[in-house]
Motif scaffolding. Sequence first.
Motif, PDB file in Angstrom:
ATOM      1  N   ARG A   1      -6.521   1.677   7.655  1.00 43.51           N
ATOM      2  CA  ARG A   1      -6.066  -0.256   8.181  1.00 43.51           C
ATOM      3  C   ARG A   1      -6.034   0.188   9.992  1.00 43.51           C
ATOM      4  O   ARG A   1      -4.780   1.238   9.952  1.00 43.51           O
ATOM      5  CB  ARG A   1      -5.653  -0.465   7.975  1.00 43.51           C
ATOM      6  CG  ARG A   1      -6.107  -0.962   6.382  1.00 43.51           C
ATOM      7  CD  ARG A   1      -5.120  -1.766   5.643  1.00 43.51           C
ATOM      8  NE  ARG A   1      -5.386  -2.545   4.595  1.00 43.51           N
ATOM      9  CZ  ARG A   1      -4.880  -3.438   3.630  1.00 43.51           C
ATOM     10  NH1 ARG A   1      -3.785  -3.893   3.187  1.00 43.51           N
ATOM     11  NH2 ARG A   1      -5.537  -3.589   2.634  1.00 43.51           N
TER      12      ARG A   1
ATOM     13  N   ARG B   1      -1.019   2.898   4.880  1.00 43.56           N
ATOM     14  CA  ARG B   1      -2.588   2.198   5.507  1.00 43.56           C
ATOM     15  C   ARG B   1      -3.235   3.034   6.293  1.00 43.56           C
ATOM     16  O   ARG B   1      -4.546   2.562   5.933  1.00 43.56           O
ATOM     17  CB  ARG B   1      -1.495   1.024   6.642  1.00 43.56           C
ATOM     18  CG  ARG B   1      -0.356   0.350   6.759  1.00 43.56           C
ATOM     19  CD  ARG B   1      -0.084  -0.443   6.774  1.00 43.56           C
ATOM     20  NE  ARG B   1       0.909  -1.700   7.453  1.00 43.56           N
ATOM     21  CZ  ARG B   1       1.761  -1.848   7.016  1.00 43.56           C
ATOM     22  NH1 ARG B   1       2.828  -0.617   7.758  1.00 43.56           N
ATOM     23  NH2 ARG B   1       2.983  -3.378   6.719  1.00 43.56           N
TER      24      ARG B   1
ATOM     25  N   LEU C   1      -6.184   3.919   3.862  1.00 38.77           N
ATOM     26  CA  LEU C   1      -7.034   2.879   3.375  1.00 38.77           C
ATOM     27  C   LEU C   1      -8.031   2.486   4.755  1.00 38.77           C
ATOM     28  O   LEU C   1      -8.118   1.851   4.219  1.00 38.77           O
ATOM     29  CB  LEU C   1      -5.723   1.233   3.125  1.00 38.77           C
ATOM     30  CG  LEU C   1      -5.850   1.155   2.334  1.00 38.77           C
ATOM     31  CD1 LEU C   1      -3.810   0.222   2.040  1.00 38.77           C
ATOM     32  CD2 LEU C   1      -6.188   1.149   0.142  1.00 38.77           C
TER      33      LEU C   1
ATOM     34  N   ARG D   1      -9.804   1.203  -5.773  1.00 33.98           N
ATOM     35  CA  ARG D   1      -9.046   1.077  -5.100  1.00 33.98           C
ATOM     36  C   ARG D   1      -7.892   2.062  -5.080  1.00 33.98           C
ATOM     37  O   ARG D   1      -8.497   3.271  -5.464  1.00 33.98           O
ATOM     38  CB  ARG D   1      -8.033   0.242  -5.378  1.00 33.98           C
ATOM     39  CG  ARG D   1      -7.425   0.583  -6.801  1.00 33.98           C
ATOM     40  CD  ARG D   1      -6.307  -0.766  -7.119  1.00 33.98           C
ATOM     41  NE  ARG D   1      -5.859  -0.644  -7.912  1.00 33.98           N
ATOM     42  CZ  ARG D   1      -6.841  -0.967  -9.751  1.00 33.98           C
ATOM     43  NH1 ARG D   1      -7.618  -1.803  -9.886  1.00 33.98           N
ATOM     44  NH2 ARG D   1      -5.943  -0.960 -10.771  1.00 33.98           N
ATOM     45  N   LEU D   2      -7.540   2.569  -3.456  1.00 31.31           N
ATOM     46  CA  LEU D   2      -6.206   3.952  -3.445  1.00 31.31           C
ATOM     47  C   LEU D   2      -5.507   3.362  -4.354  1.00 31.31           C
ATOM     48  O   LEU D   2      -4.964   2.631  -4.741  1.00 31.31           O
ATOM     49  CB  LEU D   2      -5.814   3.386  -2.488  1.00 31.31           C
ATOM     50  CG  LEU D   2      -4.998   4.621  -1.264  1.00 31.31           C
ATOM     51  CD1 LEU D   2      -5.273   5.826  -1.713  1.00 31.31           C
ATOM     52  CD2 LEU D   2      -4.213   4.706  -0.016  1.00 31.31           C
TER      53      LEU D   2
ATOM     54  N   ASP E   1      -6.411  -3.444  -2.963  1.00 31.49           N
ATOM     55  CA  ASP E   1      -6.860  -2.699  -2.436  1.00 31.49           C
ATOM     56  C   ASP E   1      -6.390  -0.836  -2.446  1.00 31.49           C
ATOM     57  O   ASP E   1      -6.295  -0.256  -2.844  1.00 31.49           O
ATOM     58  CB  ASP E   1      -6.906  -3.067  -0.964  1.00 31.49           C
ATOM     59  CG  ASP E   1      -8.187  -3.910  -0.501  1.00 31.49           C
ATOM     60  OD1 ASP E   1      -9.499  -3.753  -1.171  1.00 31.49           O
ATOM     61  OD2 ASP E   1      -7.821  -4.445   0.673  1.00 31.49           O
ATOM     62  N   PHE E   2      -4.864  -1.324  -3.553  1.00 28.49           N
ATOM     63  CA  PHE E   2      -4.196  -0.343  -3.149  1.00 28.49           C
ATOM     64  C   PHE E   2      -2.701  -0.896  -4.838  1.00 28.49           C
ATOM     65  O   PHE E   2      -2.702  -2.160  -4.978  1.00 28.49           O
ATOM     66  CB  PHE E   2      -2.785   0.261  -2.294  1.00 28.49           C
ATOM     67  CG  PHE E   2      -1.828   0.464  -2.409  1.00 28.49           C
ATOM     68  CD1 PHE E   2      -1.841   2.138  -2.187  1.00 28.49           C
ATOM     69  CD2 PHE E   2      -0.541  -0.028  -2.140  1.00 28.49           C
ATOM     70  CE1 PHE E   2      -0.863   2.454  -3.050  1.00 28.49           C
ATOM     71  CE2 PHE E   2       0.922   1.113  -2.935  1.00 28.49           C
ATOM     72  CZ  PHE E   2       0.192   2.254  -3.134  1.00 28.49           C
TER      73      PHE E   2
ATOM     74  N   ASP F   1      -8.228   8.138  -3.305  1.00 29.55           N
ATOM     75  CA  ASP F   1      -9.174   7.408  -2.945  1.00 29.55           C
ATOM     76  C   ASP F   1      -9.673   6.649  -3.572  1.00 29.55           C
ATOM     77  O   ASP F   1      -9.783   6.522  -5.391  1.00 29.55           O
ATOM     78  CB  ASP F   1      -9.450   7.400  -1.917  1.00 29.55           C
ATOM     79  CG  ASP F   1     -10.695   8.736  -1.933  1.00 29.55           C
ATOM     80  OD1 ASP F   1     -11.722   8.748  -3.223  1.00 29.55           O
ATOM     81  OD2 ASP F   1     -11.277   9.091  -1.435  1.00 29.55           O
ATOM     82  N   GLY F   2     -10.562   5.246  -3.381  1.00 27.36           N
ATOM     83  CA  GLY F   2     -11.356   4.653  -4.415  1.00 27.36           C
ATOM     84  C   GLY F   2     -11.732   4.905  -4.546  1.00 27.36           C
ATOM     85  O   GLY F   2     -12.452   4.646  -6.429  1.00 27.36           O
TER      86      GLY F   2
END
Length: 211
Positions: free
Chosen positions: A211, A206, A209, A91-92, A123-124, A181-182
Amino acid sequence: MPVRRGFIAGAGLAALGLAGLALYGSGLMGGNGGMASGPCAGSAPALTRIETAAKGDVAGMQAPKQSKPAPDLTFKGPDGTETTLAAMKGRLLLVNLWATWCAPCKAEMPALDRLQAQMGGKDFDVVAINVDTRNLDKPAEWLKQAGITHLPFYADPGGRVLPAVQRHADSAGLPTTLLIDGAGCTIGVMKGGAEWSSPDGLALIRAALGR
């Protein structure tokens, strides 16, 4: 109210009592030209998104020319046992180093807390690592008094994390923040404080990610 911008030199400032001194380094960040290669080649698209989104309250976020693996950090988790940055892959991460003797660090903690409350999840996550090496009961107590409730307490009382991040980011002080980052690759560095929970800050996360 915007977070006070500042950057505190990490070597010896606690003894000197210069918690408000603002020192910004030039560093290795800026631009993302060149061919992406190596283990972080897949992070290249995020660098362009970071460059575009780094404006306003988070204009100090700098994307590297090419992403590289984040430093191998070991520190204490909320339960007091050791954990690693590598264990958080997938995940971020916004990895922020802070200390109770660093006034700009403490000024941005409420915004980091709000960012975690608004966007933290699968995710974060914000990973705020305290780097105090003395009076070890003070950081957790300060967080409580400041009303910081959404950030898990990570700490490095052994003093290993700060020099590792300083070398990695070419940064001489605090606060310093890595955006990872992931895949475990550094896609941004902030030297100094920021209003992380502002519309600009949320847009930056965002963008990172995708988005």
